[in-house]
Write a protein that holds these residues in place. Sequence first.
Motif, mmCIF file in Angstrom:
data_model
loop_
_atom_site.group_PDB
_atom_site.id
_atom_site.type_symbol
_atom_site.label_atom_id
_atom_site.label_comp_id
_atom_site.label_asym_id
_atom_site.label_seq_id
_atom_site.Cartn_x
_atom_site.Cartn_y
_atom_site.Cartn_z
ATOM 1 N N VAL A 258 78.070 107.661 -48.183
ATOM 2 C CA VAL A 258 76.649 107.658 -47.833
ATOM 3 C C VAL A 258 76.436 107.129 -46.417
ATOM 4 O O VAL A 258 77.146 106.228 -45.965
ATOM 5 N N PRO A 259 75.459 107.671 -45.701
ATOM 6 C CA PRO A 259 75.189 107.212 -44.336
ATOM 7 C C PRO A 259 74.543 105.836 -44.325
ATOM 8 O O PRO A 259 73.832 105.458 -45.247
ATOM 9 N N THR A 260 74.793 105.095 -43.254
ATOM 10 C CA THR A 260 74.182 103.780 -43.081
ATOM 11 C C THR A 260 73.136 103.802 -41.976
ATOM 12 O O THR A 260 72.745 102.765 -41.467
ATOM 13 N N PHE A 261 72.695 105.002 -41.611
ATOM 14 C CA PHE A 261 71.816 105.145 -40.462
ATOM 15 C C PHE A 261 70.628 106.031 -40.797
ATOM 16 O O PHE A 261 70.625 106.768 -41.771
ATOM 17 N N GLU A 262 69.613 105.955 -39.980
ATOM 18 C CA GLU A 262 68.441 106.829 -40.046
ATOM 19 C C GLU A 262 68.512 107.773 -38.854
ATOM 20 O O GLU A 262 69.118 107.455 -37.837
ATOM 21 N N PRO A 263 67.853 108.935 -38.891
ATOM 22 C CA PRO A 263 67.089 109.496 -40.007
ATOM 23 C C PRO A 263 68.022 110.121 -41.040
ATOM 24 O O PRO A 263 69.222 110.251 -40.782
ATOM 25 N N ASP B 131 80.232 105.185 -39.575
ATOM 26 C CA ASP B 131 78.842 104.910 -39.938
ATOM 27 C C ASP B 131 78.509 105.335 -41.362
ATOM 28 O O ASP B 131 77.340 105.501 -41.704
ATOM 29 N N PHE B 132 79.540 105.503 -42.203
ATOM 30 C CA PHE B 132 79.330 105.826 -43.609
ATOM 31 C C PHE B 132 79.935 104.738 -44.478
ATOM 32 O O PHE B 132 80.942 104.120 -44.111
ATOM 33 N N ALA B 133 79.299 104.491 -45.613
ATOM 34 C CA ALA B 133 79.781 103.478 -46.554
ATOM 35 C C ALA B 133 80.128 104.144 -47.876
ATOM 36 O O ALA B 133 79.788 105.300 -48.116
ATOM 37 N N GLY B 134 80.776 103.391 -48.761
ATOM 38 C CA GLY B 134 81.096 103.905 -50.086
ATOM 39 C C GLY B 134 82.573 103.852 -50.382
ATOM 40 O O GLY B 134 83.325 103.060 -49.797
ATOM 41 N N SER C 117 72.316 102.365 -47.072
ATOM 42 C CA SER C 117 73.348 102.894 -47.961
ATOM 43 C C SER C 117 72.965 102.712 -49.430
ATOM 44 O O SER C 117 73.206 103.596 -50.258
ATOM 45 N N ILE C 118 72.360 101.585 -49.779
ATOM 46 C CA ILE C 118 71.968 101.349 -51.165
ATOM 47 C C ILE C 118 70.856 102.303 -51.581
ATOM 48 O O ILE C 118 70.886 102.866 -52.687
#
Length: 474
Positions: free
Chosen positions: A60-65, A91-94, A207-208
């Motif tokens: 999942v991304p940790t950034f916007e948009p 810039d991705f988590a998980g 990310s959450i």
Amino acid sequence: MRLDDEPDYPRGFLLATSIVTPPGTFEPGPVLPNFWIHPWTSIDVAREGKLLVVVIGVCVPTFEPPIEGVPKYLLGRLQQKDDALLEALSDFAGRYAVIFGSVGHLKIVNDATSMRSVFYAPERGIVASHALLVEESLGEQIVRSKLPVQHGFPGNRTPFSRTKVLTPNTYLDLARSCVVRFWPSRSVPEADVDDAAARVIEQVTRSIRVAAQGHNLRLALTAGLDSRVLLAMVLHTGVSVETYTYGTKSDTAVDRAFARDLAKQADVPHAMIPNPGNGPGLQHRLARAHYLPHHVNVVQGLMEWFPGHESFAVTGNLLEIGRRFYAKLERLGASAPIDAESMAALHRRKMRASANRRIAAFGDESWTHVAKDAFRRYVVDTDYEQTLGLIDPFDLFYWEHRMGTWHGPAMNERDFYAEAFIPFNSRRIFELMLGLNAADREAGTIFYRMIQMTAPELLKLPINPKVWPESSAH
């Protein structure tokens, strides 16, 4: 869950450059030949022309948009060059693995700390989610090592001589049968506690919230700092969550009693997981799925408590990377892990007395010889010397070896009851933590600051009390 429903290699995958025989429960994966997946395996694909990206697990991304889709976003980066995709993954988590490239030249990389383990047979073109699955796909006799270990096998080896584990910050090039390091490429920038805390909160919140879309979130809770930080982050996002604690022995008594009161203070549902024990069928499948047990005895209870295998088990693991795990040993004169000899020595010094007794019975000299040889191969395979001067070797060794070769494989236990999700598991987040000064890192200052900025009421209760309730100490 009934015995005949218990999964074999749950959430697993198998990829080969030639025909292999998959487990009977596996089904053909998308896009690629000789690619097989377990029915529970989360998978998403993007393809254009010869190039493709396959995402396995939760990424999942940790950034916007918001982005339209992770594989499509990564494919756009891949169309620039491989390095652009690898940089984007920071810039991705998980917990995930990403297959990328073209059908004739595939590569595979996993999440920032290799929590979604990737095992492979050098020069045989076989990659899989489980070490034993690689061995079974190779055929012929499977020989399991009797080397006594704790917190991971030395180097990037596994219990099987033909199979290795892919460690963090590297990717496997299947066509060339080699591992390539891509991080670090520069020194970690210095960071300020308040600024780093604010940026980590922003990224973890994102990310959450993405992970919570359409999924049931359940959070493991203890008396420790890491789960307190995670609870603060979840409360800050406003998503719905339930908490749980497991254990039956005296060493978890404080956690069990404390977690109940902490959940009550946070006004979230809490459950104590029963421990019915594992039936022989489940025990057999667990032994096949991993070789480094972590919480194996409560898996059956967790399978019965979680509402379905598509639920998310959210954990605060890995935050120790932001602290200085080996600081005490460093002060006691431990050599920095920069070569095979110093790595083998540090690896053993963190073992418990029980493991050292097993090593003594095995033969200290023999064990040291095997360990040094494994670490020599590891240093070469991962181009470890490239990292010297860019990052504290104690930090990197904890990140890449302790986490990548021990905690990653142990995570396979969670696959039996839920999709494991670690919202802090992002290279960019770890860079922010590692950029802080040594005193703040060792004290965990950023974590206390994150709680203060999001859910300060959670600090009204102590971190890791010796007894609970405290009145029982008198």
